[in-house]
Design an enzyme around this catalytic site. Sequence first.
Site, short mmCIF file in Angstrom:
data_model
loop_
_atom_site.label_atom_id
_atom_site.label_comp_id
_atom_site.label_asym_id
_atom_site.label_seq_id
_atom_site.Cartn_x
_atom_site.Cartn_y
_atom_site.Cartn_z
N GLU A 119 115.97 -20.83 25.04
CA GLU A 119 116.84 -19.58 25.27
C GLU A 119 116.06 -18.26 24.63
OE1 GLU A 119 116.31 -22.23 23.46
OE2 GLU A 119 119.33 -22.86 23.42
N LYS B 17 133.61 -23.48 17.71
CA LYS B 17 133.58 -24.27 18.23
C LYS B 17 134.96 -25.14 18.78
CE LYS B 17 132.66 -29.15 20.50
NZ LYS B 17 131.26 -30.18 20.13
N MET C 242 94.02 -6.50 23.72
CA MET C 242 94.42 -5.62 23.28
C MET C 242 94.27 -5.59 21.65
SD MET C 242 95.75 -2.40 22.91
CE MET C 242 96.77 -1.87 24.57
N PHE D 138 126.06 -28.42 10.48
CA PHE D 138 124.91 -29.50 11.77
C PHE D 138 124.66 -28.63 12.81
CE2 PHE D 138 123.82 -31.61 15.87
CZ PHE D 138 122.75 -31.29 15.54
N GLN D 139 123.64 -28.25 13.45
CA GLN D 139 123.02 -26.84 13.71
C GLN D 139 123.55 -25.25 13.28
OE1 GLN D 139 123.11 -28.35 17.59
NE2 GLN D 139 120.88 -28.64 17.34
C1 FAD Z 1 100.93 -1.65 23.80
C2 FAD Z 1 102.02 -0.91 24.04
C3 FAD Z 1 101.15 0.54 23.62
C4 FAD Z 1 101.89 1.38 23.64
N1 FAD Z 1 101.42 2.92 23.75
C5 FAD Z 1 102.68 3.68 24.82
C6 FAD Z 1 102.40 4.66 24.95
O1 FAD Z 1 100.88 5.70 25.35
N2 FAD Z 1 103.23 6.31 25.72
C7 FAD Z 1 104.74 5.38 25.66
O2 FAD Z 1 104.85 6.79 26.05
N3 FAD Z 1 105.02 4.86 24.53
C8 FAD Z 1 103.96 3.81 24.31
N4 FAD Z 1 104.39 2.71 24.08
C9 FAD Z 1 106.49 2.52 24.16
C10 FAD Z 1 106.73 2.89 22.64
O3 FAD Z 1 106.25 1.78 21.80
C11 FAD Z 1 108.15 3.46 22.62
O4 FAD Z 1 108.79 2.30 23.18
C12 FAD Z 1 108.48 4.25 24.38
O5 FAD Z 1 107.58 5.30 23.77
C13 FAD Z 1 109.74 5.22 23.82
O6 FAD Z 1 110.47 5.54 24.81
P1 FAD Z 1 111.42 6.29 24.66
O7 FAD Z 1 111.24 7.33 23.38
O8 FAD Z 1 112.16 7.10 25.99
O9 FAD Z 1 112.52 5.80 24.37
P2 FAD Z 1 113.32 4.72 24.80
O10 FAD Z 1 113.24 3.69 23.49
O11 FAD Z 1 113.72 4.70 26.49
O12 FAD Z 1 115.37 5.52 23.55
C14 FAD Z 1 115.19 6.22 24.84
C15 FAD Z 1 116.24 7.30 24.36
O13 FAD Z 1 117.30 7.94 25.28
C16 FAD Z 1 118.27 7.55 24.78
N5 FAD Z 1 119.04 7.52 25.47
C17 FAD Z 1 119.84 6.29 25.97
N6 FAD Z 1 120.89 6.43 27.19
C18 FAD Z 1 121.15 7.82 27.36
C19 FAD Z 1 122.10 8.73 27.88
N7 FAD Z 1 122.60 7.69 28.82
N8 FAD Z 1 121.49 9.79 28.07
C20 FAD Z 1 120.94 10.73 26.63
N9 FAD Z 1 120.19 9.91 26.11
C21 FAD Z 1 120.41 8.76 26.30
C22 FAD Z 1 118.22 7.35 23.75
O14 FAD Z 1 119.21 7.39 22.40
C23 FAD Z 1 117.04 7.23 23.15
O15 FAD Z 1 116.92 8.24 22.43
C24 FAD Z 1 103.30 1.36 23.44
C25 FAD Z 1 104.05 0.45 23.50
C26 FAD Z 1 103.65 -1.37 23.40
C27 FAD Z 1 104.40 -2.06 23.14
C1 TPP Z 2 105.27 -11.66 20.37
C2 TPP Z 2 103.63 -11.35 20.08
N1 TPP Z 2 102.85 -11.54 18.86
C3 TPP Z 2 101.54 -10.78 19.03
C4 TPP Z 2 101.64 -9.62 19.46
C5 TPP Z 2 100.33 -8.26 19.08
N2 TPP Z 2 99.83 -8.26 20.97
C6 TPP Z 2 100.01 -7.52 21.40
S1 TPP Z 2 99.36 -7.40 22.19
C7 TPP Z 2 98.50 -9.00 22.18
C8 TPP Z 2 97.19 -9.32 23.25
C9 TPP Z 2 98.10 -9.87 24.59
O1 TPP Z 2 97.24 -10.14 24.72
P1 TPP Z 2 96.73 -11.02 26.33
O2 TPP Z 2 98.20 -10.97 26.86
O3 TPP Z 2 95.79 -11.99 27.05
O4 TPP Z 2 97.09 -9.26 26.99
P2 TPP Z 2 95.47 -8.37 27.84
O5 TPP Z 2 95.68 -7.18 25.81
O6 TPP Z 2 94.37 -8.70 26.89
O7 TPP Z 2 95.78 -7.71 28.60
C10 TPP Z 2 98.48 -9.29 21.18
C11 TPP Z 2 98.92 -10.38 20.30
C12 TPP Z 2 102.80 -9.13 20.65
N3 TPP Z 2 102.87 -8.02 21.28
N4 TPP Z 2 103.94 -9.90 21.14
#
Ligand code: FAD
Ligand code: TPP
Length: 576
Positions: free
Chosen positions: A50, A162, A479, A112-113
């Site tokens: 799912e 259901k 990472m 159940f479930q």
């Molecule tokens: C491993 C990892 C590393 C990351 N590193 C970075 C990084 O280096 N840099 C980075 O930028 N992010 C990074 N992120 C992502 C970060 O966590 C956020 O998801 C991201 O920065 C949010 O983007 P955003 O501010 O564009 O917001 P979004 O989550 O895209 O939110 C959108 C915003 O726009 C508004 N909005 C929506 N629709 C409309 C509309 N029609 N009109 C006006 N407003 C609207 C919403 O209300 C909201 O405030 C990383 C994520 C991970 C998993």
């Molecule tokens: C469901 C979930 N569990 C744990 C994490 C924490 N986490 C972030 S990056 C990462 C490692 C990812 O490894 P891989 O897919 O091999 O990518 P790489 O960083 O090596 O490119 C983990 C465990 C997560 N983001 N999501």
Amino acid sequence: MDLSGAEIVVQCLKDEGVEYIFGYPGGAVLHIYDALFKQDDVKHILVRHEQGATHAADGYARSTGKPGVVLVTSGPGATNAVTGIATAYMDSIPLVVLTGQVPLPVIGSDAFQEADIVGITRPCVKHNFLVKDVTKLAETIKKAFYIATTGRPGPVLVDIPKDITDPRIKVPYEYPRSVSIRSYNPHLKGHRWQIKKAADLLLSARRPMIYSGGGVILGNAAEQLTELTRLLNFPITNTLMGLGGYPATDRQFVGMLGMHGTYEANMAMHDCDVLLAVGARFDDRVTGKIKEFCPGAKIIHIDIDPASISKTVRVDIPIVGEVGGVLADLIEVLRASERQQDRDALSAWWDQIDRWRSMECLRYDRNSTLIKPQFVVEQLYEATGGKAYVTSDVGQHQMWAAQFYHFDYPRRWINSGGLGTMGFGLPAAIGVKLAHPEAEVACITGEASIQMCIQELATALQYRTPIKIVNLNNGYMGMVRQWQEFSYESRYSHSYLETIPDFVKLAEAYGHVGLRIEKPAEVRPALEEALRLKDRTVFLDFQTDPTENVYPMIEAGKAHHEMRLAPGVAAERELA
Ligand SMILES: Cc1cc2nc3c(=O)[nH]c(=O)nc-3n(C[C@H](O)[C@H](O)[C@H](O)COP(=O)(O)OP(=O)(O)OC[C@H]3O[C@@H](n4cnc5c(N)ncnc54)[C@H](O)[C@@H]3O)c2cc1C
Ligand SMILES: Cc1ncc(C[n+]2csc(CCOP(=O)(O)OP(=O)(O)O)c2C)c(N)n1
Ligand SMILES: [Mg+2]
């Protein structure tokens, strides 16, 4: 027309124009599955878990702008969907999730479930409903679609006991054309006076910056954003979620900002005097140390959600409204204004930005005998002409995809930013491919992430959704390893995967093509071969440098100007 609850569910989906429903059957939804069996309009995609259903529906939604629809059973079916619901919620993605529930009379009896999915999902849905009366079912589904897709989009869950879908109980059916909900009225039009104030501030800027995010993609406003940015000749950066909202190959684009943003984007944020934030929510990965965020800037913030305004960073001119309309109004006011921009100041600002840019902060070792992950992404970009839909999982590979696949178009970059959900990439790619059968769809992943929803390889075969899986296999949860290297004196606690499956054999076992790539010279030919195999899903297992890190990096608690640079880049800066 008299219909049973189960028939009503299916008829509502038809009337809503739903093309695909992603699901997995079980006792509580069997009446609905029986109604689905008797028609062909709404196509059901049987996933293998799912979580996969929610991510596939999410990929469909992100790439089309239409809501993704999910159908799962009660209890474990519903709880398995929670990660995908939370993923969509954090990135404001419109989903309608239909869950089966135990019959009304036994709710609360540990039947159940039985799981209280309305309670469980309350903090991670835009809204949810428990249907208690079959005569209200159609209206509730209409409301679910309306809430999911209007204002700030998000997932809406409809829990259907259901007995509500009992085929023996028929009631008159009519799908409402529209609904009005007294307590829910998204504010769409920006305030004229605020827009006028914003225009004046923008025209007075000496060191301006545009920081745009996912809201531009969600609001289909890339065109207006591009027009405004060119009109003003301002530098622009995108968040991870905003990539593609402005063409990445354009001169005015300075790259992504934030934790793994470019040197020029983060430095420009730090030094700007006027910041225009458009559909972005000042996330902590973006702001770094809040106290030192854009210390000298006046901030304008356009967002549809009043709750986003001044949530983490106080702003000077908030404009609540739909981004496309607000930008169009802003352009009109700017064009009509008699105020002149300070062109000398702007030109000096561009000189400064070009000096930062000349550092080439994304440089990596191109002479390495090992496959560099950045090189693979660059080659994918070239081989696909920059036109592919690219999904990703979470980790280093996700950041390299964001940095090295230059997104010129909106809705092509499909990733989990807010929740950061490993396992997202493969099912999301299936949803994207169903929506865009003619387009090239690649899933950039890591050997750890791909294993989280690997079972969806079977779904990809059943529905003939040929995608290219680009596995940047560094043998580590890269990472996590990187953070352990930088912050835990290289104590690599449980981030090394000792037993990695043979992905070539695994792909073959699922009926796909598998390729293992070990040398840099084999990278491009392997990609070309995979692209030639148009009708096949190809699993490309690239053996990449296990020690490569993502740079630049703003470490926890640091500000934009305190980036850690790649060793070669940092050494050059010391010398300069
Ligand atoms: C491993 C990892 C590393 C990351 N590193 C970075 C990084 O280096 N840099 C980075 O930028 N992010 C990074 N992120 C992502 C970060 O966590 C956020 O998801 C991201 O920065 C949010 O983007 P955003 O501010 O564009 O917001 P979004 O989550 O895209 O939110 C959108 C915003 O726009 C508004 N909005 C929506 N629709 C409309 C509309 N029609 N009109 C006006 N407003 C609207 C919403 O209300 C909201 O405030 C990383 C994520 C991970 C998993
Ligand atoms: C469901 C979930 N569990 C744990 C994490 C924490 N986490 C972030 S990056 C990462 C490692 C990812 O490894 P891989 O897919 O091999 O990518 P790489 O960083 O090596 O490119 C983990 C465990 C997560 N983001 N999501
Ligand atoms: Mg890895």
